[in-house]
Scaffold this motif. Structure first.
Motif, PDB file in Angstrom:
ATOM      1  N   THR A 125     -16.603   3.575 -74.696  1.00 27.34           N
ATOM      2  CA  THR A 125     -16.909   3.934 -73.424  1.00 27.34           C
ATOM      3  C   THR A 125     -16.775   5.256 -72.932  1.00 27.34           C
ATOM      4  O   THR A 125     -17.725   5.903 -72.470  1.00 27.34           O
ATOM      5  CB  THR A 125     -16.068   3.028 -72.299  1.00 27.34           C
ATOM      6  OG1 THR A 125     -16.250   1.517 -72.800  1.00 27.34           O
ATOM      7  CG2 THR A 125     -16.678   3.286 -70.941  1.00 27.34           C
ATOM      8  N   TYR A 126     -15.628   5.886 -73.435  1.00 26.58           N
ATOM      9  CA  TYR A 126     -15.422   7.353 -73.172  1.00 26.58           C
ATOM     10  C   TYR A 126     -16.610   8.272 -73.860  1.00 26.58           C
ATOM     11  O   TYR A 126     -17.076   9.286 -73.035  1.00 26.58           O
ATOM     12  CB  TYR A 126     -13.883   7.737 -73.577  1.00 26.58           C
ATOM     13  CG  TYR A 126     -13.813   9.134 -73.469  1.00 26.58           C
ATOM     14  CD1 TYR A 126     -13.498   9.851 -72.268  1.00 26.58           C
ATOM     15  CD2 TYR A 126     -13.840   9.934 -74.695  1.00 26.58           C
ATOM     16  CE1 TYR A 126     -13.130  11.131 -72.122  1.00 26.58           C
ATOM     17  CE2 TYR A 126     -13.543  11.498 -74.522  1.00 26.58           C
ATOM     18  CZ  TYR A 126     -13.186  12.006 -73.152  1.00 26.58           C
ATOM     19  OH  TYR A 126     -12.948  13.113 -73.162  1.00 26.58           O
ATOM     20  N   LEU A 127     -16.949   7.963 -75.001  1.00 27.86           N
ATOM     21  CA  LEU A 127     -17.772   8.781 -75.687  1.00 27.86           C
ATOM     22  C   LEU A 127     -19.341   8.569 -75.038  1.00 27.86           C
ATOM     23  O   LEU A 127     -20.103   9.414 -75.224  1.00 27.86           O
ATOM     24  CB  LEU A 127     -18.106   8.298 -77.050  1.00 27.86           C
ATOM     25  CG  LEU A 127     -17.032   9.006 -78.206  1.00 27.86           C
ATOM     26  CD1 LEU A 127     -17.037   8.390 -79.579  1.00 27.86           C
ATOM     27  CD2 LEU A 127     -17.184  10.416 -78.284  1.00 27.86           C
ATOM     28  N   GLY A 128     -19.525   7.472 -74.705  1.00 33.79           N
ATOM     29  CA  GLY A 128     -20.741   7.110 -74.002  1.00 33.79           C
ATOM     30  C   GLY A 128     -20.913   7.541 -72.651  1.00 33.79           C
ATOM     31  O   GLY A 128     -21.988   7.363 -71.941  1.00 33.79           O
ATOM     32  N   GLY A 129     -19.528   7.873 -71.901  1.00 34.10           N
ATOM     33  CA  GLY A 129     -19.825   8.627 -70.853  1.00 34.10           C
ATOM     34  C   GLY A 129     -19.997  10.032 -70.276  1.00 34.10           C
ATOM     35  O   GLY A 129     -20.055  10.704 -71.209  1.00 34.10           O
ATOM     36  N   ALA A 130     -20.121  10.240 -69.010  1.00 36.56           N
ATOM     37  CA  ALA A 130     -20.139  11.729 -68.641  1.00 36.56           C
ATOM     38  C   ALA A 130     -19.073  12.537 -68.987  1.00 36.56           C
ATOM     39  O   ALA A 130     -19.290  13.860 -69.057  1.00 36.56           O
ATOM     40  CB  ALA A 130     -20.465  11.759 -67.377  1.00 36.56           C
ATOM     41  N   ARG A 131     -18.030  12.181 -69.247  1.00 36.79           N
ATOM     42  CA  ARG A 131     -16.633  12.947 -69.549  1.00 36.79           C
ATOM     43  C   ARG A 131     -16.631  13.338 -70.874  1.00 36.79           C
ATOM     44  O   ARG A 131     -15.447  14.124 -71.146  1.00 36.79           O
ATOM     45  CB  ARG A 131     -15.575  12.247 -68.818  1.00 36.79           C
ATOM     46  CG  ARG A 131     -15.393  12.033 -67.499  1.00 36.79           C
ATOM     47  CD  ARG A 131     -14.150  11.449 -67.062  1.00 36.79           C
ATOM     48  NE  ARG A 131     -14.150  11.280 -65.397  1.00 36.79           N
ATOM     49  CZ  ARG A 131     -13.336  10.783 -64.827  1.00 36.79           C
ATOM     50  NH1 ARG A 131     -12.098  10.535 -65.322  1.00 36.79           N
ATOM     51  NH2 ARG A 131     -13.424  10.808 -63.592  1.00 36.79           N
ATOM     52  N   ALA A 132     -17.542  12.801 -71.755  1.00 39.47           N
ATOM     53  CA  ALA A 132     -17.281  13.167 -73.030  1.00 39.47           C
ATOM     54  C   ALA A 132     -17.526  14.597 -73.620  1.00 39.47           C
ATOM     55  O   ALA A 132     -18.473  15.118 -72.870  1.00 39.47           O
ATOM     56  CB  ALA A 132     -18.555  12.427 -73.917  1.00 39.47           C
TER      57      ALA A 132
END
Length: 596
Positions: A133-140
């Motif tokens: 989820t983290y990699l696919g999100g805006a914060r990656a």
């Protein structure tokens, strides 16, 4: 024999210095000292006096991070093997379970190996969910300095084969990472291709690092026999008992196998993989549909076999997968086949329930030969069954709970390749080829004081029989609570007398059953969970671990929704906060699933 230390060498001091080091750290040190000794030996050989030698500067090992996201533990094994191989090559690897990896560290990584499985139809395993989820999100973060490679583990019987690995690979590239190798996807027979991937990717990383000298043969231990898909153990059948009563719509067998002499060991929660044989009538149907001779010789995995024997023992016939359709479409230029392959919404329903005989009948090909048929079909994979016994209670035995799969589809009667093999074609005293598949993420709690809640339907009760046997034998203080569901009390209460005996002895603290068809309104285990909501929440708040085993869609998702409702009601939380509570249980490895 262990090597003798040189005279004057203080063994006690050495042991004190290395106390507390991990096996990985000790391996690295051995390579480091061996390299120093080799360098000194070279200097002496050249005749240079020792006093004239410049101090040896050992370069700092190149850092390597290895992440694994695994559902059963196979990814962890590959990660550990990669770490050992990397250490031997002078690298400094760190291995992380994705569940424990701090995502913010990703921005500092330079060399990264990702080993990740796909659960069901394209879902990440629980351990990989947060990082995915983290990699696919805006914060990656942007990763321009990153060099990486992805090994994707999967099963081609699923339409979204290796999807999680694809997601990681594509996202790391989109964030600026550079591939060391193209992503490699491996099917259920993963050991050889995974080992090759490790070899290939490390070769890229150490291209500019001097290869360490080989470990002296004198200190290398002889490898132990490892039973696997390529080398299964032939286990004698000791017992086969049908568990359902007369009149049941289900057909469930308790099967006991002999492990004496194998050295095989397992823990509650592990699975036993069984290497099946295809049913002869199905082989005959495939041969008729293909219009090929059963005696035509084919080359399969380095052996020459008659086609009928190759189909019976080496090729998957009962399940169709996308890759088989793609290879067959090259031999059978039917427009409808191409349309199916181009439309995932139609492809999935088409594959469901069809077998190889259906495909060959619907889309005949004039180009098909015995060899091209063998090359087109998928290797016959083993089938894994949750182990239903404790080795402490049944030394040298392993027990299975197998539901025979039989159904009619597309005008023909069909059956599961392995369940029917075990139910119909395995006699007492005959042998079945097996090996253990560890399931590290479906284990009993480390503390014997921890309470456990077990939720299973049908054959999903199998691992819980092993759990309770083990805990009863050890006399653990932790309480055991079983919620079990099946259609009818009188015919489908699997292991009824055993559960009642455990209950009587206090080794099962609570037993709740849900027989869905015994009343006008169907009742399932998730309904019992909701009825016992206060007690469930109290157990969880006291540190209990919760286990679910059975059908992913009908049981796994229903239990997850019910558990969220329990937490929402008893803790007075919002739906989102209750979902976070359940998610935290997963991350803490207190909510564990063996669903399929």
């Amino acid at each position: 024999m262990l090597p003798t230390l040189p005279s004057g060498f203080d063994e006690a001091a050495l042991r004190q210095l290395t106390a507390g080091l991990s096996a990985q750290q000790l391996t690295w040190l051995s390579g480091y000292f061996y390299g120093q000794a080799t360098a000194a030996g070279v200097a002496v050989a050249t005749g240079a006096p020792a006093a004239a030698l410049a101090p040896v500067t050992v370069p700092k090992p190149q850092r390597l991070t290895i992440l694994y996201g695994s559902h059963t533990g196979n990814g962890k094994k590959i990660a550990q093997q990669a770490a050992g191989a990397a250490t031997a090559r002078g690298l400094a690897p760190e291995v992380f379970d994705m569940n424990d990896y701090p995502a913010r560290r990703l921005a500092q990584e330079e060399n990264l190996l990702v080993i990740v499985s796909t659960h069901g139809e394209g879902d990440p395993p629980v351990a990989a969910e947060e990082l995915h989820t983290y990699l696919g999100g805006a914060r990656a973060p942007k990763l321009p300095q990153l060099h990486y490679a992805v090994l994707a583990l999967g099963d081609k019987s699923y339409l979204h084969y290796c999807q999680t690995g694809k997601d990681f690979d594509e996202r790391l590239a989109a964030l600026g990472g550079t591939r060391l190798l193209e992503r490699r996807d491996v099917d259920v027979a993963f050991k050889a291709p995974a080992a090759q991937w490790v070899e290939d990717v490390l070769a890229q990383l150490v291209a500019e690092v001097a290869a360490p000298a080989a470990t002296p043969a004198a200190v290398m231990a002889a490898p132990a026999v490892e039973y696997s898909a390529e080398n299964p153990w032939s286990a004698k059948v000791l017992e086969s008992i049908q568990l359902n009563g007369r009149g049941s719509d289900k057909e469930t067998y308790h099967i006991e196998l002999d492990l004496a002499g194998s050295g095989l060991r397992y823990a509650p929660g592990d699975a036993l993989a069984v290497v099946p044989l295809n049913h002869e009538p199905l082989v005959a149907e495939v041969l008729r549909a293909a219009r090929l001779s059963d005696t035509a010789a084919v080359q399969v995995e380095g052996a020459s076999l008659p086609l009928a024997a190759a189909l019976a023992t080496r090729r998957e016939l009962t399940v169709l997968t996308r890759d088989v359709l793609e290879r067959y479409a090259a031999l059978a230029p039917h427009a409808e086949l191409q349309h199916l392959l181009a439309d995932p919404q139609r492809l999935q329903p088409y594959l469901y329930g069809r077998d190889v005989a259906d495909l060959l009948t619907e889309f005949p090909s004039e180009q098909l030969t015995a060899q091209t048929l063998a090359d087109t079909l998928r290797p016959l994979p083993s089938r894994a069954y949750s182990i239903a016994s404790s080795l402490l209670v049944h030394p040298n035995e392993v027990h299975l709970t197998v539901g025979a799969v039989r159904y009619a589809a597309f005008g023909r009667d069909k059956q599961g390749v392995c369940s029917s093999f075990l139910a119909d074609r395995v006699a007492l005293g005959s042998e079945v080829r097996v090996y253990v598949q560890e399931n590290e993420f479906f284990r009993l709690p480390q503390s014997s004081d921890t309470d456990i809640i077990m939720i299973g339907a049908g054959t999903g009760v199998a691992p819980f029989r092993a759990f309770v046997e083990e805990r009863a034998e050890l006399g653990t203080a932790g309480r055991n609570w079983l919620l079990f569901g099946n259609p009818h009390f009188t015919t489908d209460f699997l292991y009824q007398s055993e559960w009642l005996n455990y209950l009587k002895k206090g080794q099962l603290a609570q037993l709740d059953v849900a027989f869905s068809r015994d009343q006008a309104q169907k009742i399932y285990v998730q309904d019992r969970l909701l009825e016992r909501s206060r007690q469930v929440y109290e157990w969880l708040e006291s540190g209990a671990s919760l286990y679910v085993c059975g059908d992913k869609t009908r049981l796994g998702q229903a239990v997850q929704q019910a558990l969220g409702a329990v937490v929402q009601k008893e803790a007075g939380l919002s739906a989102d906060a209750a979902a976070d509570y359940v998610k935290a249980l997963r991350k803490q490895r207190r909510y564990l699933e063996d669903v399929y």
